[in-house]
Design a protein around this motif. Structure first.
Motif, PDB file in Angstrom:
ATOM      1  N   ARG A 138      -2.919  -9.292   7.649  1.00 18.61           N
ATOM      2  CA  ARG A 138      -3.337  -7.972   7.176  1.00 18.61           C
ATOM      3  C   ARG A 138      -4.488  -7.835   6.454  1.00 18.61           C
ATOM      4  O   ARG A 138      -4.929  -8.574   5.614  1.00 18.61           O
ATOM      5  N   GLN A 140      -6.867  -5.590   4.004  1.00 18.20           N
ATOM      6  CA  GLN A 140      -6.859  -4.370   3.506  1.00 18.20           C
ATOM      7  C   GLN A 140      -8.007  -4.112   2.605  1.00 18.20           C
ATOM      8  O   GLN A 140      -8.533  -4.997   1.689  1.00 18.20           O
ATOM      9  N   GLN A 186      -8.287   1.421   3.488  1.00 15.46           N
ATOM     10  CA  GLN A 186      -7.797   1.295   4.895  1.00 15.46           C
ATOM     11  C   GLN A 186      -7.108  -0.086   5.078  1.00 15.46           C
ATOM     12  O   GLN A 186      -7.394  -1.002   4.361  1.00 15.46           O
ATOM     13  N   ALA A 187      -6.326  -0.204   5.838  1.00 17.43           N
ATOM     14  CA  ALA A 187      -5.659  -1.265   6.488  1.00 17.43           C
ATOM     15  C   ALA A 187      -5.494  -1.615   7.884  1.00 17.43           C
ATOM     16  O   ALA A 187      -5.148  -0.719   8.752  1.00 17.43           O
ATOM     17  N   VAL A 188      -5.611  -2.730   8.344  1.00 25.25           N
ATOM     18  CA  VAL A 188      -5.352  -3.200   9.628  1.00 25.25           C
ATOM     19  C   VAL A 188      -4.337  -4.164   9.722  1.00 25.25           C
ATOM     20  O   VAL A 188      -4.510  -5.219   8.858  1.00 25.25           O
ATOM     21  N   ALA A 189      -3.372  -4.337  10.344  1.00 23.16           N
ATOM     22  CA  ALA A 189      -2.206  -5.229  10.694  1.00 23.16           C
ATOM     23  C   ALA A 189      -2.296  -6.078  11.694  1.00 23.16           C
ATOM     24  O   ALA A 189      -2.500  -5.255  13.010  1.00 23.16           O
ATOM     25  N   ALA A 204       3.057  -4.094   8.519  1.00 20.92           N
ATOM     26  CA  ALA A 204       2.500  -2.946   9.322  1.00 20.92           C
ATOM     27  C   ALA A 204       2.586  -1.675   8.433  1.00 20.92           C
ATOM     28  O   ALA A 204       2.003  -0.765   8.562  1.00 20.92           O
ATOM     29  N   ALA A 207      -0.164   1.000   7.812  1.00 21.42           N
ATOM     30  CA  ALA A 207      -1.618   0.567   8.541  1.00 21.42           C
ATOM     31  C   ALA A 207      -2.310   1.631   9.165  1.00 21.42           C
ATOM     32  O   ALA A 207      -1.518   2.409   9.917  1.00 21.42           O
ATOM     33  N   ASP A 208      -3.419   1.931   9.103  1.00 24.47           N
ATOM     34  CA  ASP A 208      -4.356   2.676   9.771  1.00 24.47           C
ATOM     35  C   ASP A 208      -4.277   2.255  11.296  1.00 24.47           C
ATOM     36  O   ASP A 208      -4.328   3.140  12.187  1.00 24.47           O
ATOM     37  N   LEU A 210      -2.542  -0.702  13.669  1.00 23.29           N
ATOM     38  CA  LEU A 210      -1.724  -1.774  13.855  1.00 23.29           C
ATOM     39  C   LEU A 210      -1.579  -2.257  15.358  1.00 23.29           C
ATOM     40  O   LEU A 210      -1.342  -1.778  16.471  1.00 23.29           O
ATOM     41  N   ALA A 244       2.358   3.753  10.759  1.00 27.91           N
ATOM     42  CA  ALA A 244       1.153   3.346  11.305  1.00 27.91           C
ATOM     43  C   ALA A 244       0.346   4.286  12.021  1.00 27.91           C
ATOM     44  O   ALA A 244       1.094   5.267  12.721  1.00 27.91           O
TER      45      ALA A 244
END
Length: 297
Positions: A138, A140, A186-189, A204, A207-208, A210, A244
């Motif tokens: 992830r 973040q 923002q977050a990406v998983a 997840a 998450a913006d 996933l 998500a």
């Protein structure tokens, strides 16, 4: 999306490979066989890679490491490149890192991860459920604040004073909180090979974007569980439960073709009504724009 197949590449899908461009840095996840060539097709360079992240050491997730490492050396990349991988696979990493004769580079630093949770800068790694040790990742962004023009104008704050307010927290007795609102980071998983487990939901959560494996359709759920994979339906359950914003399905078994894509979407729609993207090689998927604090609520 440099590659979207699973164990066996097909005519239309290369082995895995995912390049995330994030705040001026490039996170290259799971470079499978052929990733170096896929990068050429995508217009990506070795200089775009700052992080090299391997979830586990099954071949479709790591056989492209030698080419990437050697390209970093050949192109004389000057910036640091952090290599993150399961500590239990260190022997495999060394074999891949030095798979053939080449003029080596010292910009790559190794960051093996172990245990249920590890954090390196903006990257968090969590242990998944797979026959071999595997980690999900992830990325973040820290939370911040969004300036509100109407409130700035009401307090007569303009020009250089706006920057001063952001740096110092107050200007002429007016606080930052009076002129701004919280802005969630923002977050990406990134979730690859795993059975359904608590860690998947933790990675997840909120998450913006996933990016998650959906190797099988539900008709093969027993096979998915045996080999440590998710179905499209389970990916939808995760996205719905986690909230998500954009769901990207990938890591498709070679048994499925493009004509099977509607079936994957149909399974996801049993639980998730958000945006769904079925990844294809060389597709670009944007991270959704930031939401306001009120939208998050």
């Amino acid at each position: 999306m440099l590659g979207t197949s699973s164990a066996v590449p097909t005519r239309h899908r290369n082995h895995n490979g995912y390049l995330l461009r994030w705040d001026g840095q490039g996170f290259l996840f799971d470079p499978g066989e052929g990733t170096q060539r896929q990068m050429v097709h995508a217009g990506a360079r070795a200089n775009d890679v700052h992080w090299l992240c391997v979830t586990h050491f099954h071949g479709d997730h790591c056989l492209g490491v030698p080419g990437i490492v050697q390209r970093i050396a050949r192109d004389r990349v000057r910036h640091p490149v952090r290599a993150v991988f399961p500590a239990s696979g260190a022997a495999y990493w060394r074999r891949l890192r030095h798979a053939s004769v080449f003029a080596d580079t010292d910009v790559i630093s190794e960051h093996p991860v172990s245990g249920p949770l590890a954090a390196i800068g903006p990257l968090t790694a969590r242990r998944l459920s797979h026959p071999v040790e595997s980690y999900g990742y992830r990325v973040q962004e820290p939370p911040g604040r969004r300036m509100l023009p109407a409130r700035l104008a009401a307090h007569g704050i303009r020009g250089p004073e706006v920057g001063e307010l952001q740096r110092k927290g107050s200007v002429r007795g007016v606080t930052l909180e009076e002129c701004s609102e919280p802005r969630p980071g923002q977050a990406v998983a990134f979730v690859m090979d795993t059975r359904l487990c608590d860690t998947v939901f933790e990675l997840a959560h909120g998450a913006d974007l996933l990016v998650i494996e959906s190797t099988f359709l539900s008709g093969e759920s027993a096979l998915a569980k045996e080999y440590g994979h998710l179905t499209a339906y389970e990916a939808g359950v995760v996205a719905a439960d986690a909230g998500a914003r954009r769901l990207v399905l990938t890591h498709f078994s070679e048994r499925y073709g493009f004509t099977d894509e509607p079936a994957f979407v149909a399974e996801v729609r049993r639980s998730y009504d958000g945006e769904v993207v079925l990844a294809r090689d060389l597709m670009t998927v944007p991270v959704p724009r930031r939401q306001s604090h009120s939208a998050v609520k």
